[in-house]
Design a protein around this motif. Structure first.
Motif, short mmCIF file in Angstrom:
data_model
loop_
_atom_site.label_atom_id
_atom_site.label_comp_id
_atom_site.label_asym_id
_atom_site.label_seq_id
_atom_site.Cartn_x
_atom_site.Cartn_y
_atom_site.Cartn_z
N ALA A 24 0.82 -1.21 0.00
CA ALA A 24 0.00 0.00 0.00
C ALA A 24 0.85 1.26 0.00
N ILE A 25 1.97 1.26 0.73
CA ILE A 25 2.85 2.44 0.79
C ILE A 25 3.55 2.66 -0.55
N THR A 26 4.07 1.59 -1.16
CA THR A 26 4.86 1.73 -2.38
C THR A 26 4.01 1.79 -3.65
N GLY A 27 2.80 1.24 -3.58
CA GLY A 27 1.98 1.11 -4.79
C GLY A 27 2.40 -0.08 -5.63
N TRP A 28 3.30 -0.91 -5.08
CA TRP A 28 3.75 -2.12 -5.78
C TRP A 28 2.78 -3.26 -5.48
N HIS A 29 2.93 -4.34 -6.20
CA HIS A 29 2.03 -5.49 -6.07
C HIS A 29 2.52 -6.45 -4.98
N LEU A 30 1.57 -7.17 -4.40
CA LEU A 30 1.84 -8.18 -3.38
C LEU A 30 1.76 -9.55 -4.04
N PHE A 31 2.83 -10.34 -3.91
CA PHE A 31 2.88 -11.67 -4.51
C PHE A 31 3.13 -12.72 -3.44
N TYR A 32 2.32 -13.79 -3.46
CA TYR A 32 2.54 -14.91 -2.55
C TYR A 32 1.82 -16.14 -3.10
N ASP A 33 2.24 -17.28 -2.62
CA ASP A 33 1.60 -18.55 -2.97
C ASP A 33 1.48 -19.36 -1.69
N GLU A 34 1.64 -20.66 -1.76
CA GLU A 34 1.52 -21.48 -0.54
C GLU A 34 2.70 -21.33 0.41
N ASP A 35 3.81 -20.78 -0.06
CA ASP A 35 4.97 -20.55 0.81
C ASP A 35 4.65 -19.43 1.80
N PRO A 36 5.30 -19.42 2.95
CA PRO A 36 5.02 -18.36 3.93
C PRO A 36 5.63 -17.01 3.55
N GLU A 37 6.60 -16.98 2.64
CA GLU A 37 7.23 -15.72 2.26
C GLU A 37 6.31 -14.92 1.33
N VAL A 38 6.49 -13.62 1.38
CA VAL A 38 5.71 -12.69 0.56
C VAL A 38 6.67 -11.74 -0.13
N ILE A 39 6.37 -11.40 -1.38
CA ILE A 39 7.19 -10.45 -2.13
C ILE A 39 6.33 -9.24 -2.49
N VAL A 40 6.90 -8.06 -2.37
CA VAL A 40 6.28 -6.83 -2.83
C VAL A 40 7.21 -6.28 -3.91
N ALA A 41 6.64 -6.09 -5.13
CA ALA A 41 7.46 -5.67 -6.27
C ALA A 41 6.59 -4.98 -7.30
N LYS A 42 7.25 -4.24 -8.19
CA LYS A 42 6.51 -3.62 -9.30
C LYS A 42 5.94 -4.68 -10.22
N SER A 43 6.68 -5.77 -10.40
CA SER A 43 6.23 -6.91 -11.21
C SER A 43 6.97 -8.14 -10.71
N PHE A 44 6.50 -9.32 -11.12
CA PHE A 44 7.16 -10.55 -10.70
C PHE A 44 7.04 -11.59 -11.80
N PRO A 45 8.13 -12.22 -12.17
CA PRO A 45 9.48 -11.96 -11.68
C PRO A 45 9.97 -10.59 -12.12
N SER A 46 11.00 -10.11 -11.47
CA SER A 46 11.48 -8.76 -11.74
C SER A 46 12.99 -8.71 -11.67
N THR A 47 13.57 -7.84 -12.48
CA THR A 47 15.00 -7.59 -12.39
C THR A 47 15.26 -6.38 -11.49
N GLU A 48 14.19 -5.69 -11.06
CA GLU A 48 14.33 -4.57 -10.14
C GLU A 48 14.30 -5.09 -8.70
N MET A 49 14.79 -4.29 -7.78
CA MET A 49 14.79 -4.70 -6.39
C MET A 49 13.36 -4.93 -5.90
N MET A 50 13.21 -5.96 -5.09
CA MET A 50 11.92 -6.32 -4.50
C MET A 50 12.05 -6.32 -2.99
N LEU A 51 10.93 -6.25 -2.30
CA LEU A 51 10.89 -6.39 -0.85
C LEU A 51 10.43 -7.81 -0.55
N LEU A 52 11.17 -8.51 0.30
CA LEU A 52 10.85 -9.89 0.67
C LEU A 52 10.53 -9.92 2.16
N PHE A 53 9.40 -10.55 2.51
CA PHE A 53 8.95 -10.65 3.89
C PHE A 53 8.97 -12.12 4.30
#
Length: 135
Positions: A24-53
């Motif tokens: 919500a802060i970045t305006g980037w997309h939230l990506f997740y599946d059955e894994d517990p990790e979450v990625i926030v990125a402009k797109s996925f997959p991406s060559t730009e830096m992403m945020l990993l939770f």
């Protein structure tokens, strides 16, 4: 030798909730599946830096040694601070000055520190800034 920074990783207790905050802060997309990790990125997959939770069992217990400085592209610093507060951030240092310069230090919902600076469009309206470096 050069590198690419792939992720900036946050240890957290609730990856989807914290990822949602940063999405919500970045305006980037939230990506997740059955894994517990979450990625926030402009797109996925991406060559730009992403945020990993990544969920961890322990809570944050000390001041961050690294933090993010963010700035708005299509709003003002103060509007971005208000948006962050609405989403659950808290202010722990307000360094705004009467002349409009300065920044605000906040904590996200899990206590990770970040700063909100003025956007380029806000700084451009005040003219160029000169920085003197002593070497």
């Amino acid at each position: 030798m050069t590198i690419q920074i792939r992720h900036l990783t946050f240890d957290c207790t609730d990856a989807r909730k914290l990822g949602g905050f940063w999405s919500a802060i970045t305006g980037w997309h939230l990506f997740y599946d059955e894994d517990p990790e979450v990625i926030v990125a402009k797109s996925f997959p991406s060559t730009e830096m992403m945020l990993l939770f990544v969920p961890v069992p322990e809570a944050k217990s000390a001041k961050n040694r690294v933090h993010i400085d963010i700035k708005p592209e299509d709003s003002t610093r103060d509007e971005l601070v208000e948006r962050a507060l609405e989403l659950g951030a808290t202010v722990f240092g307000d360094h705004r000055k009467e002349d409009g310069t300065g920044f605000v230090a906040l904590r996200d919902p899990e206590g990770n520190e970040f700063c909100v600076e003025r956007g380029e469009h806000e700084m451009a309206s005040r003219g160029p800034m000169t920085i003197g470096l002593k070497i």
